[in-house]
Each structure stands twice: as C-alpha cells, then as structure tokens.
Design a protein around this motif. Structure first.
Motif, PDB file in Angstrom:
ATOM      1  N   THR A  25    -119.525  15.136  47.754  1.00 17.98           N
ATOM      2  CA  THR A  25    -120.643  15.182  48.323  1.00 17.98           C
ATOM      3  C   THR A  25    -122.013  14.764  47.640  1.00 17.98           C
ATOM      4  O   THR A  25    -122.872  14.525  48.131  1.00 17.98           O
ATOM      5  CB  THR A  25    -121.003  16.564  49.216  1.00 17.98           C
ATOM      6  OG1 THR A  25    -121.454  17.585  48.081  1.00 17.98           O
ATOM      7  CG2 THR A  25    -119.793  17.118  50.048  1.00 17.98           C
ATOM      8  N   ASN A  26    -121.867  14.893  46.355  1.00 18.44           N
ATOM      9  CA  ASN A  26    -122.908  15.010  45.468  1.00 18.44           C
ATOM     10  C   ASN A  26    -124.236  16.061  45.806  1.00 18.44           C
ATOM     11  O   ASN A  26    -125.281  15.811  45.604  1.00 18.44           O
ATOM     12  CB  ASN A  26    -123.752  13.623  45.557  1.00 18.44           C
ATOM     13  CG  ASN A  26    -122.353  12.662  44.895  1.00 18.44           C
ATOM     14  OD1 ASN A  26    -122.167  13.080  43.789  1.00 18.44           O
ATOM     15  ND2 ASN A  26    -122.440  11.336  45.130  1.00 18.44           N
ATOM     16  N   ARG A  27    -123.945  16.847  46.974  1.00 17.08           N
ATOM     17  CA  ARG A  27    -125.080  18.002  47.050  1.00 17.08           C
ATOM     18  C   ARG A  27    -124.617  18.921  45.939  1.00 17.08           C
ATOM     19  O   ARG A  27    -123.961  19.385  45.487  1.00 17.08           O
ATOM     20  CB  ARG A  27    -124.652  18.461  48.229  1.00 17.08           C
ATOM     21  CG  ARG A  27    -125.637  19.255  49.134  1.00 17.08           C
ATOM     22  CD  ARG A  27    -126.687  18.427  49.516  1.00 17.08           C
ATOM     23  NE  ARG A  27    -126.635  17.362  50.571  1.00 17.08           N
ATOM     24  CZ  ARG A  27    -126.403  17.277  51.809  1.00 17.08           C
ATOM     25  NH1 ARG A  27    -126.994  18.377  52.417  1.00 17.08           N
ATOM     26  NH2 ARG A  27    -126.548  16.230  52.458  1.00 17.08           N
ATOM     27  N   PRO A  28    -126.082  19.607  45.552  1.00 17.96           N
ATOM     28  CA  PRO A  28    -126.088  20.599  44.531  1.00 17.96           C
ATOM     29  C   PRO A  28    -125.186  21.630  45.012  1.00 17.96           C
ATOM     30  O   PRO A  28    -125.250  22.139  46.258  1.00 17.96           O
ATOM     31  CB  PRO A  28    -127.409  21.061  44.373  1.00 17.96           C
ATOM     32  CG  PRO A  28    -128.339  20.220  44.934  1.00 17.96           C
ATOM     33  CD  PRO A  28    -127.315  19.374  45.812  1.00 17.96           C
ATOM     34  N   VAL A  29    -124.430  22.394  44.100  1.00 25.67           N
ATOM     35  CA  VAL A  29    -123.654  23.501  44.266  1.00 25.67           C
ATOM     36  C   VAL A  29    -123.755  24.668  43.443  1.00 25.67           C
ATOM     37  O   VAL A  29    -124.200  24.913  42.316  1.00 25.67           O
ATOM     38  CB  VAL A  29    -122.241  22.969  43.894  1.00 25.67           C
ATOM     39  CG1 VAL A  29    -121.231  24.018  44.409  1.00 25.67           C
ATOM     40  CG2 VAL A  29    -121.803  21.738  44.598  1.00 25.67           C
ATOM     41  N   VAL A  30    -123.830  25.850  44.291  1.00 23.38           N
ATOM     42  CA  VAL A  30    -124.006  27.181  43.503  1.00 23.38           C
ATOM     43  C   VAL A  30    -122.442  27.532  43.492  1.00 23.38           C
ATOM     44  O   VAL A  30    -121.823  27.771  44.534  1.00 23.38           O
ATOM     45  CB  VAL A  30    -124.737  28.253  43.998  1.00 23.38           C
ATOM     46  CG1 VAL A  30    -124.390  29.559  43.489  1.00 23.38           C
ATOM     47  CG2 VAL A  30    -126.370  27.934  44.143  1.00 23.38           C
TER      48      VAL A  30
END
Ligand code: PEP
Ligand code: MN
Length: 289
Positions: free
Chosen positions: A138-143
C-alpha cells in the motif's frame, strides 16, 4: 541477528533514521518527539469529538482510535467498524491531524485505506505475514506493534516483511511483553526499545498505555520513553475513562494528558531534543474539511 535474515531494517554505518511522513506535515523519526493520542476504541460521535478536541488542544500530533478491536473475548465490544472510521477521519480533518487505526485483517485493508493516513498492525497480528505482505504493497505509513510474545529479532523481521515488500514508511512500537510477572498488564521493555533504536534505521515509539495497563503509570513511562530516546509515544486518552468501552483503566483523562504534554518539553530539552512542531495548531476549532 544473522545478516542474511534482516538487511533492510538494520541501520548501516552512519545511516540516519528513516523519517516517516504521516501527513499534514507530521513526521516521526526526524529527531523530534511525536505524540499519537486518542481513545482505545472509537465509541460514538460525541466521544470521538471530545477526545480529538482534547488531544489536539494539548498538542498531540496524530489522532488514534480503533474501529476494529482485537478483543480477547468475542463478547467484548468489537468496535464500530466503518462508522468508527468515518468519525475518526472527520475529526482528523477537522483538527488537521493525521489519523491512525488498526487493520486486523487483509479483508479490511481496502476500506481502511479510504479513511486512515496511517495503518496500525497490532501486537496480535505482528506475525500475520500475509497481512504484512499486503500492507507493504500500500505504501501507506505503518505503526508496527511488537507482539507480546515476540523477541526483538522477530519484531525486526516482521518489519523486514514490510520493507522487503517495498514500504519503508514503518514505525516500530514497543507496547510491552508478557513476562513471568503478571502484576501489571505487560512488561515495558524500554531497554529493548533502546536496543532496537540503535540497530534499526526505523523510528521507534513506545505505548505506555498497553505496556502498563495502569493509568497512574502512563505518564511516568511516557517520560521514561522520551528520556530513553524513543521517537515518540502512542497513548490512550478518553474524555471519560470510567465509562470507556475498552481499556478504561489505562486511559488518561484529558487533564492528565495535558499535564504530560506540559512536562515533555523540559524532559526532552534535557536530552537535546524537542516535541515535534504542532503543525496545524492554528486550525483548532477550524472546520476545513
Ligand atoms: C491498540 O493500540 O488499540 C491495541 C489493541 O494495542 P496492541 O495491539 O498493542 O494490544
Ligand atoms: Mn487499548
């Protein structure tokens, strides 16, 4: 850790920490201290609005809240699902705060992407390798939270899945582990956090809420995390903790959270650091959507 096992997650000689961009000018890992705050679970419009307003006013950078809750009992509140995500996104826009929420399953991913700036992978899913692979795309930031039974090496290898899949916008979150002592909800492994900070190029934050389970210990452990070099914290705040549907005993009141935010700058200053800039503080009360 064997070099052939983890490569991308390790810090090369002299290499800087990856600066993860969460949106609205908020980053984690650039040296400043970033604060993620909000309720454990999104419960209703009034609760989300009050929590968001309180944490923004106190200076939080990112709004958290769970819409899909991984509860130990199937009879406990499971979260509002999409309605919760709508409430979270609405308050995030209103206060110009990026929002983070947990994705429990690959089947929820497309929906989550419509509403959240940052995807959270919970402790119970750290070993869910198919979820890690899909989130990587997704290339979305992840925690990425540490599993409560995971070694530091296993945690880094879970992050390696995300990096290997092409997503290096990853924040590691120490949230406490199970130990022989069950007096507290979990055992906060601050030394493990500091070890990972040294060895990994990824930013590392601390969750003083789940790692203690006890409201009175949340502020001391948040300050300890800052002193120990964490890149930030993720902390649970509820407008009325005694009425919370999830994790009330560990939720800070808005007043307590305000006091934590007042104390953090002096403590960070002592170690040559500062709070991240409250980018859009002027937007408090503003309603740009
Ligand atoms: C949470 O942050 O809401 C949560 C469920 O945390 P963890 O996955 O660390 O238990
Ligand atoms: Mn919680």
């Amino acid at each position: 850790m064997a070099a052939h096992e983890a490569r991308k997650v390790l810090r090369g000689a002299g290499e800087a920490t990856v600066e993860v961009r969460l949106g609205s000018g908020v980053t984690v890992g650039g040296g400043a201290f970033t604060v993620i705050a909000g309720p454990c679970a999104l419960e209703n419009a009034d609760q989300v609005e009050k929590a968001a307003t309180a944490v923004k006013l106190a200076g939080a950078h990112v709004l958290r809240g769970g819409a899909f809750k991984p509860r130990t009992s199937p009879y406990s509140f499971q979260g509002l699902g999409e309605m919760g995500l709508q409430l979270l996104a609405e308050q995030g826009k209103r206060h110009r705060m990026p929002v983070v929420s947990e994705v429990m399953d690959v089947s929820q991913l497309a929906l989550m992407l419509d509403y959240v700036d940052v995807l959270q992978i919970g402790a119970r899913n750290m070993h869910n390798f198919s979820l890690l692979r899909e989130v990587a795309k997704t290339n979305r930031p992840v925690v990425l939270k540490r599993g409560f039974g995971a070694t530091l090496e296993e945690w880094l290898l879970a992050a390696e899945y995300l990096l290997d899949g092409g997503n290096d916008q990853v924040i590691l979150c120490e949230r406490g582990i199970r130990s022989f002592d069950n007096t507290l909800r979990n055992t906060l492994d601050l030394a493990g956090m500091a070890w990972v900070k040294e060895r990994s190029r990824l930013p590392v934050i601390v969750d003083p809420s789940h790692s203690t389970g006890v409201r009175s210990l949340v502020i001391p452990m948040a300050l300890a995390a800052a002193a120990a070099g964490a890149d930030g914290i993720m902390v649970e705040v509820h407008p009325a903790p005694e009425a919370a549907m999830c994790d009330g005993p560990q939720a800070l009141t808005p007043e307590m959270f305000g006091s934590l935010m007042q104390t953090l700058p002096a403590l960070l200053h002592a170690t040559g650091r500062a709070l991240a800039r409250p980018e859009a503080l002027a937007a408090v009360g503003g309603a740009s959507r």
